[in-house]
Design a protein around this motif. Sequence first.
Motif, PDB file in Angstrom:
ATOM      1  N   UNK A 301       0.838  -1.199   0.000  1.00  9.62           N
ATOM      2  CA  UNK A 301       0.000   0.000   0.000  1.00  9.62           C
ATOM      3  C   UNK A 301       0.872   1.248   0.000  1.00  9.62           C
ATOM      4  N   UNK A 302       1.326   1.629  -1.174  1.00  6.50           N
ATOM      5  CA  UNK A 302       2.217   2.770  -1.300  1.00  6.50           C
ATOM      6  C   UNK A 302       1.486   4.055  -0.906  1.00  6.50           C
ATOM      7  N   UNK A 303       2.118   4.841  -0.051  1.00  5.45           N
ATOM      8  CA  UNK A 303       1.556   6.137   0.322  1.00  5.45           C
ATOM      9  C   UNK A 303       0.472   6.079   1.372  1.00  5.45           C
ATOM     10  N   UNK A 304       0.179   4.917   1.918  1.00  4.29           N
ATOM     11  CA  UNK A 304      -0.817   4.809   2.982  1.00  4.29           C
ATOM     12  C   UNK A 304      -0.161   4.281   4.258  1.00  4.29           C
ATOM     13  N   UNK A 305      -0.561   4.849   5.386  1.00  2.00           N
ATOM     14  CA  UNK A 305      -0.112   4.327   6.665  1.00  2.00           C
ATOM     15  C   UNK A 305      -0.777   2.981   6.920  1.00  2.00           C
ATOM     16  N   UNK A 306      -0.066   2.073   7.560  1.00  4.51           N
ATOM     17  CA  UNK A 306      -0.648   0.801   7.983  1.00  4.51           C
ATOM     18  C   UNK A 306      -0.902   0.891   9.487  1.00  4.51           C
ATOM     19  N   UNK A 307      -2.168   0.751   9.872  1.00  5.66           N
ATOM     20  CA  UNK A 307      -2.572   0.889  11.271  1.00  5.66           C
ATOM     21  C   UNK A 307      -3.083  -0.458  11.765  1.00  5.66           C
ATOM     22  N   UNK A 308      -2.245  -1.220  12.474  1.00  2.00           N
ATOM     23  CA  UNK A 308      -2.699  -2.517  12.986  1.00  2.00           C
ATOM     24  C   UNK A 308      -3.656  -2.323  14.161  1.00  2.00           C
ATOM     25  N   UNK A 309      -4.729  -3.103  14.187  1.00  2.00           N
ATOM     26  CA  UNK A 309      -5.710  -3.052  15.265  1.00  2.00           C
ATOM     27  C   UNK A 309      -6.017  -4.475  15.717  1.00  2.00           C
ATOM     28  N   UNK A 310      -5.874  -4.718  17.004  1.00  2.00           N
ATOM     29  CA  UNK A 310      -6.142  -6.051  17.554  1.00  2.00           C
ATOM     30  C   UNK A 310      -7.640  -6.335  17.467  1.00  2.00           C
ATOM     31  N   UNK A 311      -8.000  -7.292  16.635  1.00  2.00           N
ATOM     32  CA  UNK A 311      -9.409  -7.643  16.415  1.00  2.00           C
ATOM     33  C   UNK A 311      -9.734  -9.037  16.952  1.00  2.00           C
ATOM     34  N   UNK A 312      -8.971  -9.461  17.958  1.00  2.00           N
ATOM     35  CA  UNK A 312      -9.201 -10.790  18.525  1.00  2.00           C
ATOM     36  C   UNK A 312     -10.615 -10.951  19.055  1.00  2.00           C
ATOM     37  N   UNK A 313     -11.177  -9.885  19.612  1.00  2.00           N
ATOM     38  CA  UNK A 313     -12.532  -9.980  20.152  1.00  2.00           C
ATOM     39  C   UNK A 313     -13.576 -10.039  19.030  1.00  2.00           C
ATOM     40  N   UNK A 314     -13.302  -9.377  17.910  1.00  2.00           N
ATOM     41  CA  UNK A 314     -14.287  -9.358  16.822  1.00  2.00           C
ATOM     42  C   UNK A 314     -14.535 -10.744  16.245  1.00  2.00           C
ATOM     43  N   UNK A 315     -13.490 -11.534  16.109  1.00  2.00           N
ATOM     44  CA  UNK A 315     -13.662 -12.839  15.479  1.00  2.00           C
ATOM     45  C   UNK A 315     -14.425 -13.823  16.366  1.00  2.00           C
ATOM     46  N   UNK A 316     -14.619 -13.480  17.641  1.00  2.00           N
ATOM     47  CA  UNK A 316     -15.465 -14.340  18.485  1.00  2.00           C
ATOM     48  C   UNK A 316     -16.904 -14.345  17.960  1.00  2.00           C
ATOM     49  N   UNK A 317     -17.282 -13.267  17.284  1.00  2.00           N
ATOM     50  CA  UNK A 317     -18.605 -13.186  16.663  1.00  2.00           C
ATOM     51  C   UNK A 317     -18.517 -13.424  15.151  1.00  2.00           C
ATOM     52  N   UNK A 318     -17.390 -14.025  14.711  1.00  2.00           N
ATOM     53  CA  UNK A 318     -17.255 -14.562  13.354  1.00  2.00           C
ATOM     54  C   UNK A 318     -17.083 -13.498  12.270  1.00  2.00           C
ATOM     55  N   UNK A 319     -16.593 -12.328  12.629  1.00  2.00           N
ATOM     56  CA  UNK A 319     -16.271 -11.293  11.651  1.00  2.00           C
ATOM     57  C   UNK A 319     -15.042 -10.540  12.104  1.00  2.00           C
ATOM     58  N   UNK A 320     -14.633  -9.549  11.309  1.00  2.00           N
ATOM     59  CA  UNK A 320     -13.456  -8.781  11.711  1.00  2.00           C
ATOM     60  C   UNK A 320     -13.627  -7.325  11.294  1.00  2.00           C
ATOM     61  N   UNK A 321     -12.529  -6.621  11.072  1.00  2.00           N
ATOM     62  CA  UNK A 321     -12.530  -5.167  10.964  1.00  2.00           C
ATOM     63  C   UNK A 321     -13.335  -4.644   9.776  1.00  2.00           C
ATOM     64  N   UNK A 322     -13.116  -5.210   8.617  1.00  2.00           N
ATOM     65  CA  UNK A 322     -13.847  -4.766   7.425  1.00  2.00           C
ATOM     66  C   UNK A 322     -15.343  -5.019   7.593  1.00  2.00           C
ATOM     67  N   UNK A 323     -15.685  -6.113   8.255  1.00  2.00           N
ATOM     68  CA  UNK A 323     -17.094  -6.486   8.429  1.00  2.00           C
ATOM     69  C   UNK A 323     -17.875  -5.470   9.256  1.00  2.00           C
ATOM     70  N   UNK A 324     -17.213  -4.759  10.172  1.00  2.00           N
ATOM     71  CA  UNK A 324     -17.932  -3.831  11.050  1.00  2.00           C
ATOM     72  C   UNK A 324     -17.889  -2.392  10.556  1.00  2.00           C
ATOM     73  N   UNK A 325     -17.408  -2.179   9.348  1.00  2.00           N
ATOM     74  CA  UNK A 325     -17.293  -0.830   8.799  1.00  2.00           C
ATOM     75  C   UNK A 325     -17.886  -0.761   7.392  1.00  2.00           C
ATOM     76  N   UNK A 326     -18.272   0.449   6.981  1.00  2.00           N
ATOM     77  CA  UNK A 326     -18.682   0.687   5.589  1.00  2.00           C
ATOM     78  C   UNK A 326     -18.210   2.072   5.183  1.00  2.00           C
TER      79      UNK A 326
END
Length: 336
Positions: A301-326
């Motif tokens: 991803x040239x020119x974009x910052x990479x921001x890691x976010x711990x999503x361990x809790x999200x996958x307990x409900x079978x989804x992750x970061x992209x799934x909870x955003x639009x």
Amino acid sequence: MRYFPAEFEPQSFVQLIFPHPQSDWAPYLEEARSCFVEIATAVARYQPCLIVCDDIDIVKSYFSSHENLLFVAYQTNDTWARDCSVLSVIDEEEDEPLLLDFTFTGWGGKFDASRDNAMSSVLASSYGAPMEKVNLILEGGGIETNANGSLLTTAECLLNPNRNPHLDKKGMENELKKHFGVEQILWLNHGYLSGDDTDSHIDTLARFIDTDTIMYVKCDDTTDEHYDALKKMEQELQELRDIDGEPFHLIALPMCNPTFYDDERLPATYANFLIINGAVLLPIYNDAHDAEAIAICKKAFHGRDIVPIDCSVLIRQHGSLHCVTMQFPEEVSIRY
């Protein structure tokens, strides 16, 4: 004609739905809320974030700053904004955005989604664009566009009889072309993640990061249950061609080690990242492959910052970061 903006194009804002006590997050509500706060705060560093919530005053209290944060009251069934929010297209004849409100049935009737399905029509006045109700069951996590005539999806999801049983493959292709203005539908017939409720949403498996490049999940462990299916998916990706007949550039992401909660394997995937203006929010899982995924994304991803976010809790409900955003394209404004 219509144009379906890609996620990597300029955006106006990101929408998410905050966890509430009546949602499935209740057993670990504060842990889930902390993750959503981190996601919203990260988005707000780059662009506005619209937060749909059951109690605005309570939700506001979780944030130390409200800059670039907007709040609107509505109580949903759950928090999977990717799948129950509108999808944005550009009407090129009218030169204006149009919001498509598809039907959401809780991934083929698996869960009650009546309030989720009604959300967009209730919030219509919050968006600076007209809305069209579409009589088709479709979730945002089920499709990917490259902004150049191609739409990528999985047969397991879009041709599943629990969605639109009256449509065969050709009928579904016609619907997608009509609503999104794309020239071709690229189908993947293989690939899945254990613990995924969505019937193999494409955003858990393979993603366009520009018009020519697909980033996808690769499994190198021959003993892993996913190895054969993801290997076949990789072969399918290699055979895909764009509208000019050219192959796509492919970038592999590692497969997470098996992750479990209550003896159930969870769908941990690095492909469920969110591209925003100037950054990529990358889900990580306290996994041995986190650093590798971060390094791959920093290079890709040239020119974009990479921001890691711990999503361990999200996958307990079978989804992750992209799934909870639009995300919404720059042509769609927020009214407040």
